[in-house]
Design a protein around this motif. Structure first.
Motif, PDB file in Angstrom:
ATOM      1  N   ALA A  33     -39.216  33.805   7.282  1.00 27.48           N
ATOM      2  CA  ALA A  33     -40.533  33.168   7.108  1.00 27.48           C
ATOM      3  C   ALA A  33     -40.450  31.661   7.244  1.00 27.48           C
ATOM      4  N   GLN A  34     -39.252  31.086   7.104  1.00 25.47           N
ATOM      5  CA  GLN A  34     -39.102  29.617   7.070  1.00 25.47           C
ATOM      6  C   GLN A  34     -39.023  28.977   8.457  1.00 25.47           C
ATOM      7  N   VAL A  35     -39.358  29.744   9.492  1.00 31.00           N
ATOM      8  CA  VAL A  35     -39.216  29.265  10.871  1.00 31.00           C
ATOM      9  C   VAL A  35     -40.566  28.858  11.451  1.00 31.00           C
TER      10      VAL A  35
ATOM     11  N   MET B   1     -36.743  20.891   3.076  1.00 24.92           N
ATOM     12  CA  MET B   1     -36.404  19.938   4.124  1.00 24.92           C
ATOM     13  C   MET B   1     -36.418  20.647   5.483  1.00 24.92           C
ATOM     14  N   THR B   2     -36.916  19.957   6.499  1.00 24.29           N
ATOM     15  CA  THR B   2     -37.028  20.587   7.815  1.00 24.29           C
ATOM     16  C   THR B   2     -35.828  20.213   8.693  1.00 24.29           C
ATOM     17  N   PHE B   3     -35.192  21.230   9.234  1.00 24.84           N
ATOM     18  CA  PHE B   3     -34.090  21.010  10.179  1.00 24.84           C
ATOM     19  C   PHE B   3     -34.527  21.460  11.557  1.00 24.84           C
ATOM     20  N   GLN B   4     -33.969  20.790  12.553  1.00 20.61           N
ATOM     21  CA  GLN B   4     -34.209  21.185  13.938  1.00 20.61           C
ATOM     22  C   GLN B   4     -32.973  21.957  14.400  1.00 20.61           C
ATOM     23  N   LEU B   5     -33.196  23.155  14.916  1.00 26.07           N
ATOM     24  CA  LEU B   5     -32.079  24.011  15.297  1.00 26.07           C
ATOM     25  C   LEU B   5     -32.178  24.332  16.782  1.00 26.07           C
ATOM     26  N   GLU B   6     -31.035  24.236  17.479  1.00 29.97           N
ATOM     27  CA  GLU B   6     -30.997  24.692  18.861  1.00 29.97           C
ATOM     28  C   GLU B   6     -29.956  25.795  18.989  1.00 29.97           C
ATOM     29  N   VAL B   7     -30.380  26.915  19.532  1.00 30.11           N
ATOM     30  CA  VAL B   7     -29.484  28.038  19.769  1.00 30.11           C
ATOM     31  C   VAL B   7     -29.220  28.091  21.268  1.00 30.11           C
ATOM     32  N   GLU B   8     -27.961  27.869  21.658  1.00 23.61           N
ATOM     33  CA  GLU B   8     -27.579  27.834  23.072  1.00 23.61           C
ATOM     34  C   GLU B   8     -26.862  29.132  23.388  1.00 23.61           C
ATOM     35  N   ILE B   9     -27.444  29.913  24.277  1.00 20.78           N
ATOM     36  CA  ILE B   9     -26.951  31.257  24.568  1.00 20.78           C
ATOM     37  C   ILE B   9     -26.487  31.323  26.020  1.00 20.78           C
ATOM     38  N   LEU B  10     -25.249  31.763  26.228  1.00 14.10           N
ATOM     39  CA  LEU B  10     -24.722  31.905  27.595  1.00 14.10           C
ATOM     40  C   LEU B  10     -24.078  33.271  27.751  1.00 14.10           C
ATOM     41  N   LEU B  43     -32.067  28.732  25.987  1.00 11.41           N
ATOM     42  CA  LEU B  43     -32.038  27.720  24.935  1.00 11.41           C
ATOM     43  C   LEU B  43     -33.239  27.988  24.039  1.00 11.41           C
ATOM     44  N   ILE B  44     -32.991  28.188  22.756  1.00 12.33           N
ATOM     45  CA  ILE B  44     -34.098  28.411  21.832  1.00 12.33           C
ATOM     46  C   ILE B  44     -34.092  27.278  20.820  1.00 12.33           C
ATOM     47  N   SER B  45     -35.206  26.580  20.772  1.00  8.49           N
ATOM     48  CA  SER B  45     -35.341  25.423  19.886  1.00  8.49           C
ATOM     49  C   SER B  45     -36.335  25.799  18.798  1.00  8.49           C
ATOM     50  N   LEU B  46     -36.002  25.540  17.537  1.00 13.28           N
ATOM     51  CA  LEU B  46     -36.945  25.878  16.469  1.00 13.28           C
ATOM     52  C   LEU B  46     -36.786  24.948  15.281  1.00 13.28           C
ATOM     53  N   ALA B  47     -37.837  24.893  14.471  1.00 12.76           N
ATOM     54  CA  ALA B  47     -37.800  24.134  13.227  1.00 12.76           C
ATOM     55  C   ALA B  47     -37.670  25.129  12.080  1.00 12.76           C
ATOM     56  N   LEU B  48     -36.988  24.702  11.040  1.00 12.88           N
ATOM     57  CA  LEU B  48     -36.542  25.631   9.999  1.00 12.88           C
ATOM     58  C   LEU B  48     -36.574  24.903   8.659  1.00 12.88           C
ATOM     59  N   GLU B  49     -37.167  25.536   7.654  1.00 13.09           N
ATOM     60  CA  GLU B  49     -37.143  24.956   6.312  1.00 13.09           C
ATOM     61  C   GLU B  49     -35.900  25.462   5.587  1.00 13.09           C
ATOM     62  N   ALA B  50     -35.091  24.542   5.064  1.00  9.67           N
ATOM     63  CA  ALA B  50     -33.895  24.938   4.307  1.00  9.67           C
ATOM     64  C   ALA B  50     -33.535  23.790   3.368  1.00  9.67           C
ATOM     65  N   ASP B  51     -32.717  24.093   2.370  1.00  2.95           N
ATOM     66  CA  ASP B  51     -32.350  23.062   1.390  1.00  2.95           C
ATOM     67  C   ASP B  51     -31.219  22.170   1.898  1.00  2.95           C
ATOM     68  N   THR B  52     -30.276  22.769   2.615  1.00  5.64           N
ATOM     69  CA  THR B  52     -29.125  22.000   3.095  1.00  5.64           C
ATOM     70  C   THR B  52     -28.850  22.346   4.553  1.00  5.64           C
ATOM     71  N   GLU B  53     -28.065  21.496   5.214  1.00 10.28           N
ATOM     72  CA  GLU B  53     -27.706  21.753   6.602  1.00 10.28           C
ATOM     73  C   GLU B  53     -26.892  23.041   6.713  1.00 10.28           C
ATOM     74  N   ASP B  54     -26.029  23.298   5.728  1.00  8.57           N
ATOM     75  CA  ASP B  54     -25.237  24.536   5.748  1.00  8.57           C
ATOM     76  C   ASP B  54     -26.133  25.761   5.689  1.00  8.57           C
ATOM     77  N   GLU B  55     -27.164  25.690   4.838  1.00  9.52           N
ATOM     78  CA  GLU B  55     -28.092  26.813   4.739  1.00  9.52           C
ATOM     79  C   GLU B  55     -28.821  27.001   6.080  1.00  9.52           C
ATOM     80  N   ALA B  56     -29.242  25.894   6.696  1.00 10.81           N
ATOM     81  CA  ALA B  56     -29.940  25.983   7.984  1.00 10.81           C
ATOM     82  C   ALA B  56     -29.037  26.633   9.027  1.00 10.81           C
ATOM     83  N   ARG B  57     -27.763  26.225   9.038  1.00  9.45           N
ATOM     84  CA  ARG B  57     -26.810  26.771  10.010  1.00  9.45           C
ATOM     85  C   ARG B  57     -26.580  28.267   9.789  1.00  9.45           C
TER      86      ARG B  57
END
Lengths: 82, 82
Positions: A33-35, B1-10, B43-57
């Motif tokens: 849901a956080q996306v 906190m909002t993190f920006q995530l990029e998923v690079e798929i090959l 390439l999938i780019s998304l925004a994600l709510e998480a408390d820490t960068e580790d949680e976002a990852r």
């Protein structure tokens, strides 16, 4: 010298991105849901012979503009590694 | 906190990649003779709510494995920015 180039292509901000919307709905249906603001683009990875990193980057930009990206609808970003 | 995530798929090394082969042929036809080993992915780019960068990852890896990438045929890499 061989450089590794990645061309990251995403739809421009403001362009409709039905594929991104579909992925966002699917992620939410799976409980993520956080996306938000999901965009789907292309990643092109290639190896390139060039004398310098600057030359590799310039060739990459030329290739992206000529063939890989659609400059009307997409933006691209280059990542070059030695 | 909002993190920006990029998923690079090959596609995995060794998997056939007809799209990459077609792009390589087109680049060469346009005169870019110095190019080889072209692979086309997503390439999938998304925004994600998480408390820490580790949680976002960790959430990003979970999403990639559950939906975004096909682990049989593809590899993915995550880039997280604050």
């Amino acid at each position: 010298m061989t450089f590794q180039l990645e061309v990251e292509i995403l739809p421009k901000a403001g362009m409709l991105d039905p594929q991104g919307d579909a992925v966002e709905r699917s992620l939410k249906a799976l409980g993520f849901a956080q996306v938000h603001t999901v965009r789907v683009g292309r990643l092109i990875s290639l190896a390139l012979e060039a004398d310098t990193e600057d030359e590799a980057r310039a060739l990459g930009a030329e290739m992206a503009e000529a063939l890989l990206a659609n400059p009307v609808m997409e933006t691209f970003r280059l990542e070059v590694s030695g």
